[in-house]
Write a protein that holds these residues in place. Structure first.
Motif, PDB file in Angstrom:
ATOM      1  N   ALA A 350       2.469  -4.929  -8.240  1.00  0.00           N
ATOM      2  CA  ALA A 350       1.451  -3.991  -8.702  1.00  0.00           C
ATOM      3  C   ALA A 350       0.827  -3.138  -7.607  1.00  0.00           C
ATOM      4  O   ALA A 350       0.019  -2.261  -7.915  1.00  0.00           O
ATOM      5  CB  ALA A 350       0.344  -4.758  -9.432  1.00  0.00           C
ATOM      6  N   PHE A 351       1.191  -3.378  -6.332  1.00  0.00           N
ATOM      7  CA  PHE A 351       0.514  -2.678  -5.248  1.00  0.00           C
ATOM      8  C   PHE A 351       1.506  -2.004  -4.307  1.00  0.00           C
ATOM      9  O   PHE A 351       2.646  -2.452  -4.174  1.00  0.00           O
ATOM     10  CB  PHE A 351      -0.348  -3.658  -4.443  1.00  0.00           C
ATOM     11  N   PRO A 352       1.070  -0.939  -3.618  1.00  0.00           N
ATOM     12  CA  PRO A 352       1.913  -0.315  -2.594  1.00  0.00           C
ATOM     13  C   PRO A 352       2.273  -1.327  -1.513  1.00  0.00           C
ATOM     14  O   PRO A 352       1.476  -2.207  -1.185  1.00  0.00           O
ATOM     15  CB  PRO A 352       1.025   0.803  -2.024  1.00  0.00           C
ATOM     16  N   GLU A 353       3.456  -1.183  -0.969  1.00  0.00           N
ATOM     17  CA  GLU A 353       3.955  -2.192  -0.037  1.00  0.00           C
ATOM     18  C   GLU A 353       3.030  -2.422   1.156  1.00  0.00           C
ATOM     19  O   GLU A 353       2.804  -3.556   1.570  1.00  0.00           O
ATOM     20  CB  GLU A 353       5.343  -1.803   0.474  1.00  0.00           C
ATOM     21  N   GLU A 354       2.481  -1.345   1.711  1.00  0.00           N
ATOM     22  CA  GLU A 354       1.684  -1.502   2.930  1.00  0.00           C
ATOM     23  C   GLU A 354       0.345  -2.182   2.689  1.00  0.00           C
ATOM     24  O   GLU A 354      -0.363  -2.517   3.641  1.00  0.00           O
ATOM     25  CB  GLU A 354       1.476  -0.148   3.606  1.00  0.00           C
ATOM     26  N   LEU A 355      -0.016  -2.399   1.417  1.00  0.00           N
ATOM     27  CA  LEU A 355      -1.287  -3.068   1.110  1.00  0.00           C
ATOM     28  C   LEU A 355      -1.096  -4.430   0.449  1.00  0.00           C
ATOM     29  O   LEU A 355      -2.069  -5.059   0.043  1.00  0.00           O
ATOM     30  CB  LEU A 355      -2.145  -2.183   0.184  1.00  0.00           C
ATOM     31  N   ARG A 356       0.135  -4.891   0.332  1.00  0.00           N
ATOM     32  CA  ARG A 356       0.375  -6.116  -0.439  1.00  0.00           C
ATOM     33  C   ARG A 356      -0.283  -7.346   0.166  1.00  0.00           C
ATOM     34  O   ARG A 356      -0.888  -8.146  -0.545  1.00  0.00           O
ATOM     35  CB  ARG A 356       1.883  -6.350  -0.594  1.00  0.00           C
ATOM     36  N   ALA A 357      -0.160  -7.530   1.459  1.00  0.00           N
ATOM     37  CA  ALA A 357      -0.792  -8.702   2.071  1.00  0.00           C
ATOM     38  C   ALA A 357      -2.311  -8.594   2.002  1.00  0.00           C
ATOM     39  O   ALA A 357      -3.011  -9.586   1.770  1.00  0.00           O
ATOM     40  CB  ALA A 357      -0.328  -8.862   3.516  1.00  0.00           C
TER      41      ALA A 357
END
Length: 432
Positions: A350-357
């Motif tokens: 559900a989230f952009p890759e660079e914000l997943r963590a």
């Protein structure tokens, strides 16, 4: 059917050996997380006798672990996105081993608290980091299976802790020491294997992947944008409600059975152990179905059955052993299809890759922090009314099921097109 027609079918995406290896080593975060939670739960009665702890002391000790996992998730997820996931991935697991070692040799309650805090911080930091690592190094077509495999490791961690606890239940305080010695050894082995891995990122359709080696601080402003904020609140709300129930049973299940249900330590751990083989099989089944529409279909059914399991236990106040056996068996089956595994996959889809963590660190950390607050009063509430504890947890899984249905229908549906699972992430990039 002609050979040409058969050959024209698209081949089912296969998971490579290196991707499975990454899933297992990343799943060590879940193994160690569930391991320290369950091991501390199995050890509460032993610590109470050894260190003369009150009910409030037990609550404070469990809360220290939960709050530490929460803080580790909040900080670790952000550090991984900001400074590089591989760097954090290679450090936090050895810090965990230090915390586990302190719990093995603790001469006083001060060392117990230190071990719980250090181990909890490291476990929390490792969870969002390891899941983001799996997403970074796997294509969308197999990502559900790989993320699901990390949840299987969570079940394996529970199983290992309960097996060791059951097998050593007659050894007194040595049982607690062996539980945490096992976690320290597993963490050290995982640290060695992680640092020997050689991986390359997998390009993502429609995503530039700029967050893999560090995200600029400006990216945090995107958390307030609707395409990111709505999934953040939904996945966080689901996990908080579900985890309030799961964390209570994970940390206090054995304590509940021995103090409220009247079971011996051996019977209590044996009851918990009985349902785990079924749970493990169901977790493996979830892995096979995670990239298919069956993931959503089973969620609806199992979310309802999960409420039923808790309601049966609550209706008897936890005093009827047969009802508790039914509860434990059914819960171990259905939570694999309507619990943390779903949350993990939704958090990657559900989230952009660079914000997943970062996003998963936020939802995981805040959830664990609130579970820590609940853990402060749980032993005292159990002493006053075991039935009240069970009805509260029943309400929690009911709320999680309702939120989960909305997530499935609106945010992260599986099987509605090639890119259905990442709809929110793509929209977030387009809107910001």
């Amino acid at each position: 059917m002609s050979n040409d027609a058969i050959s024209s079918r698209p081949a089912k995406p296969r998971v490579t050996r290196s991707q499975w290896r990454l899933a297992v080593l990343s799943g060590m975060a879940s193994y160690l997380d569930s391991g320290i939670i369950v091991s501390s739960g199995l050890s509460l009665g032993l610590w109470q006798s050894r260190f003369h702890l009150s009910s409030w002391g037990l609550g404070a000790l469990s809360a220290a672990l939960t709050f530490s996992i929460a803080a580790g998730s909040l900080v670790g997820g952000r550090l991984a996105d900001r400074f590089g996931r591989r760097r954090v991935y290679g450090i936090d697991i050895v810090v965990y081993a230090v915390g586990a070692a302190l719990l093995v040799f603790a001469p006083t309650t001060t060392f117990l608290f230190a071990g719980m805090i250090i181990g909890g911080l490291a476990a929390g930091a490792d969870l969002p980091t390891s899941l983001a690592m799996v997403s970074e190094h796997s294509p969308r077509s197999v990502r559900g299976r790989l993320i699901g495999a990390t949840q299987t490791m969570w079940v394996v961690g529970i199983t290992a802790a309960i097996v060791i606890g059951f097998g050593t239940s007659t050894l007194g305080y040595l049982s607690a020491q062996l539980l945490f010695a096992h976690l320290a050894v597993v963490a050290l082995v995982g640290w060695v294997l992680r640092n020997r891995m050689r991986l390359s990122p997998v390009p993502e359709e429609g995503e530039h992947g700029g967050g893999r080696e560090g995200v600029d601080a400006r990216a945090l402003r995107r958390l307030g944008a609707k395409p990111v904020l709505v999934p953040l609140l939904a996945t966080g709300g689901f996990y908080l409600a579900w985890n309030l129930a799961a964390n209570t049973m994970g940390q206090y299940g054995t304590y509940f059975l021995t103090t409220v249900s009247g079971a011996s330590q051996t019977l209590a751990t044996g009851m918990s152990l009985a349902g785990l083989p079924i749970g493990l099989v169901c977790s493996l089944a979830f892995v096979r179905l995670a990239d298919t529409p069956w993931r959503d279909r089973l969620f609806y059914v199992c979310a309802a059955l999960q409420v039923l399991a808790f309601a049966v236990a609550a209706a008897t106040g936890g005093a009827v052993i047969a009802a508790m056996v039914f509860f434990l068996l059914l819960y171990n089956v259905v939570n694999q299809f309507a619990g943390e595994a779903n949350y993990k996959i939704w958090s990657q889809e559900a989230f952009p890759e660079e914000l997943r963590a970062t996003t998963q660190g936020l939802t995981y950390g805040l959830s664990r922090a609130l579970c820590g607050l609940a853990g402060l009063v749980t032993p005292t509430l159990m002493a006053a009314s075991g039935s009240a504890v069970l009805w509260i947890t029943t309400g929690c899984v009911a709320v999680s099921g309702l939120i989960g249905v909305w997530v499935v229908r609106s945010i992260a549906p599986q099987g509605r097109g090639a890119s259905a699972g990442t709809t929110s992430a793509v929209r977030a990039k387009e809107a910001i």
